[in-house]
Scaffold this motif. Structure first.
Motif, short mmCIF file in Angstrom:
data_model
loop_
_atom_site.label_atom_id
_atom_site.label_comp_id
_atom_site.label_asym_id
_atom_site.label_seq_id
_atom_site.Cartn_x
_atom_site.Cartn_y
_atom_site.Cartn_z
N PRO A 44 11.04 43.09 -0.69
CA PRO A 44 10.11 42.79 -1.38
C PRO A 44 9.30 41.52 -1.26
O PRO A 44 8.27 41.04 -1.41
CB PRO A 44 10.21 43.37 -2.96
CG PRO A 44 11.57 44.03 -2.90
CD PRO A 44 12.16 43.78 -1.67
N SER A 45 10.45 40.66 -1.32
CA SER A 45 10.06 39.42 -1.13
C SER A 45 10.27 38.72 0.33
O SER A 45 11.50 39.05 1.04
CB SER A 45 10.85 38.29 -2.15
OG SER A 45 11.07 38.85 -3.42
N GLU A 46 9.31 37.75 0.69
CA GLU A 46 9.47 37.12 2.06
C GLU A 46 10.47 35.82 1.88
O GLU A 46 10.41 35.04 0.87
CB GLU A 46 8.19 36.52 2.57
CG GLU A 46 7.15 37.49 2.92
CD GLU A 46 6.10 37.02 3.49
OE1 GLU A 46 5.80 35.76 3.65
OE2 GLU A 46 5.15 37.89 4.03
N MET A 47 11.67 35.84 2.66
CA MET A 47 12.35 34.70 2.77
C MET A 47 13.06 34.58 3.99
O MET A 47 13.20 35.64 4.75
CB MET A 47 13.41 34.86 1.73
CG MET A 47 14.53 36.00 1.68
SD MET A 47 15.51 36.17 0.43
CE MET A 47 14.79 37.06 -0.45
N ILE A 48 13.67 33.38 4.41
CA ILE A 48 14.39 33.33 5.59
C ILE A 48 15.85 32.60 5.10
O ILE A 48 15.76 31.69 4.47
CB ILE A 48 13.75 32.33 6.57
CG1 ILE A 48 12.36 32.88 7.08
CG2 ILE A 48 14.73 32.39 7.76
CD1 ILE A 48 11.59 32.33 7.84
N VAL A 49 17.00 33.47 5.65
CA VAL A 49 18.29 32.57 5.38
C VAL A 49 18.72 32.23 6.74
O VAL A 49 18.75 33.04 7.73
CB VAL A 49 19.10 33.65 4.70
CG1 VAL A 49 20.60 32.92 4.63
CG2 VAL A 49 18.65 34.00 3.47
N VAL A 50 19.09 30.90 7.01
CA VAL A 50 19.68 30.31 8.19
C VAL A 50 21.10 29.91 8.07
O VAL A 50 21.12 29.21 7.18
CB VAL A 50 18.57 29.14 8.85
CG1 VAL A 50 19.09 28.54 9.98
CG2 VAL A 50 17.31 29.59 8.80
N SER A 51 21.98 30.13 9.03
CA SER A 51 23.03 29.90 8.82
C SER A 51 23.87 29.83 10.30
O SER A 51 22.97 30.04 11.52
CB SER A 51 24.21 30.90 8.29
OG SER A 51 23.97 32.14 8.95
N ILE A 52 24.99 29.22 10.56
CA ILE A 52 25.55 28.99 11.75
C ILE A 52 26.80 29.54 11.72
O ILE A 52 27.80 29.53 11.09
CB ILE A 52 25.90 27.42 12.28
CG1 ILE A 52 24.58 26.67 11.96
CG2 ILE A 52 26.47 27.16 13.41
CD1 ILE A 52 24.62 25.09 12.11
N THR A 53 27.23 30.29 12.73
CA THR A 53 28.57 30.98 13.01
C THR A 53 29.20 30.31 14.22
O THR A 53 28.84 30.21 15.09
CB THR A 53 28.50 32.33 13.54
OG1 THR A 53 27.71 33.11 12.54
CG2 THR A 53 29.85 33.21 13.98
N PRO A 54 30.60 29.62 13.97
CA PRO A 54 31.00 28.82 14.88
C PRO A 54 31.69 29.64 15.97
O PRO A 54 32.10 30.68 16.06
CB PRO A 54 31.92 27.96 14.16
CG PRO A 54 32.44 28.87 12.99
CD PRO A 54 31.05 29.50 12.66
N LEU A 55 31.60 28.86 17.27
CA LEU A 55 32.50 29.49 18.25
C LEU A 55 33.95 29.77 18.15
O LEU A 55 34.51 29.15 16.95
CB LEU A 55 32.54 28.54 19.56
CG LEU A 55 32.86 28.79 20.92
CD1 LEU A 55 32.34 29.93 21.38
CD2 LEU A 55 33.14 27.44 21.58
N SER A 56 34.51 30.82 18.38
CA SER A 56 35.79 31.26 17.80
C SER A 56 36.92 30.27 18.15
O SER A 56 37.87 30.15 17.46
CB SER A 56 36.25 32.69 18.63
OG SER A 56 36.36 32.49 19.83
N THR A 57 36.63 29.50 19.17
CA THR A 57 37.67 28.43 19.55
C THR A 57 37.29 26.87 18.82
O THR A 57 37.91 26.02 18.98
CB THR A 57 37.77 28.14 20.86
OG1 THR A 57 36.33 27.60 21.54
CG2 THR A 57 38.24 29.48 21.73
N ALA A 58 36.31 26.89 17.75
CA ALA A 58 36.07 25.75 17.04
C ALA A 58 37.12 25.40 16.14
O ALA A 58 38.06 26.12 15.83
CB ALA A 58 34.86 26.07 16.33
#
Length: 137
Positions: A44-58
């Motif tokens: 019902p609501s407009e929103m954006i969620v931004v995140s970062i997934t690190p490389l598995s070897t990070a």
């Protein structure tokens, strides 16, 4: 849906048309500098969620830094998203914005940018934009 291709081959433009999400363009004309996962969900609501997934070897420090990078945007205007993308570029430590002249930084990253877009008219769709830099030499 996964779109794969070389640099500047139109992947992001195709995904922009399909998802309605417009990638901020960098000063070098590059938009995708990392794997980008765009998830559209009906809500019902407009929103954006931004995140970062690190490389598995990070490293553990990088994993912790990215785990803590999470932004909820209720203001979905392009200028707001551009600011967040610059923050992401700084967190991922790639060459852009204020650091675009720093040749010690890479132009591309293998970390994953996650963008979840909610809105009342969105379909349920996940699209992944992958860029493989073209080597010239």
């Amino acid at each position: 849906m996964v779109v794969v291709g070389g640099q500047s081959s139109g992947k992001s433009s195709l995904l922009e048309r399909i998802t309605g999400f417009f990638f901020p363009r960098g000063s070098q004309g590059l938009c995708t500098r990392y794997v980008t996962q765009i998830t559209l969900r009906r809500h019902p609501s407009e929103m954006i969620v931004v995140s970062i997934t690190p490389l598995s070897t990070a490293s553990p420090a990088t994993r912790l830094k990215f785990r803590d990078f999470h932004q909820l945007l209720l203001d979905t205007k392009p200028k707001t998203l551009e600011r967040v993308i610059e923050e992401i570029n700084a967190a991922i430590e790639i060459r852009s914005g204020n650091s675009k002249e720093d040749m010690s930084l890479p132009v591309f990253s293998n970390h994953i940018l996650n963008i979840k877009i909610s809105g009342p008219d969105n379909p349920h769709l996940t699209a992944i934009d992958v860029c493989f830099p073209v080597s010239r030499g």
